[in-house]
Motif scaffolding. Sequence first.
Motif: not given
Length: 361
Positions: A161-166, A204-206, A211-216, A272-274
């Motif tokens: 999740l941390r390494d996923s591209l969202v 809020i969505f981001i 909080d659920l583990g996403c970072r990118k 994070s990277k947004v």
Amino acid sequence: MAYYASYSITLIHLCTIFAAASLGNGLTRPKFSSILVFGDSTVDTGNNNYIETLAKGNHFPYGKDFPGHVPTGRFSNGKLVPDFIASMLNLKDTVPPFLQPNLSDEDLLTGVSFASGGSGFDDFTTALTAAIAMSQQIEYFKVYAARLKGIAGEHEAKQILRDSLVIISAGTNDFLLNFYDISTRKLEFNIDEYQDFVLNRLQIFIKELYDLGCRKFAVSGLPCIGCIPIQITKSLSLKDRKCVEDENSDAKQYNRKLARLLLKIEAMLPQSKVVYADIYDTLINLINHPQKYGLKETNKGCCGSGLFEVSPLCNELSSTCDDPSKYVFWDSVHPTEVVYKYIAKYIKMEVLPKFQFDWDI
């Protein structure tokens, strides 16, 4: 046996990371483990096939140029941006919808789409379209994360999740359905206030995904809404079909606010990277200079008359243009595969390189 299963899963994960890292011209590429997609019809790879809504692309002529020439639920004649990005990252050829039955472990490890045609950040939007609300997409993501943990184990799932591209692509329906065409929100907001309302929902969505583990995160801005064929038709520009400049101006204002907001969000969320994806300029460039890109028709879709047909009205009885690759739009709302491919190339060249950094965790 459990040892070998765990080893195989870890090996698949490592292979996708190293493959992505070596992408393109010898340059270092972001180490994305998977691709996770949220939003509307621009990134819905088939979730609407499994819900009760009129907004479906699971019938001909949708999918006319998709591999196998089959309608998959994608709102285009072929692939969408997430499909091209996943392929560029050597993750997979296409991104499956999360609601697709019998997803394989490999599908889940390398990413899925939670997006739904007709969705938006405003709850009023999905009340009108019966799409999967962005809040429900979060709930599906929680189910996904639990399944991922069951496949890979808690530690490995967390790292994936941390390494996923969202990818997040939504907002257009909010303005089309609630402000310009039905005007529900005009009773409550002016355009400036409504932009801020939608942006607050996006923030809020981001934060929920973080909080659920996403970072990118790669977050798409609005397209040139006033150039969407159905918007031109609704402006009664039938002979001299020009973009609706007021709507384009609003979209540009929203995008300026979004770009600033994403910087603030990144600063507030450690590690994070947004990144902002400027879809507006990419699309308007194709519309203003079609010959440069081998395009011809810019203000109507390939399906039917191209003036109003979309989803159920673009169907097996509709005629289609001879060569969709010459058209910017497939139906009266959605781009053709060739345009999605150009957008994906922009993301590859201008957005993904911004994720080139390492964290000391």
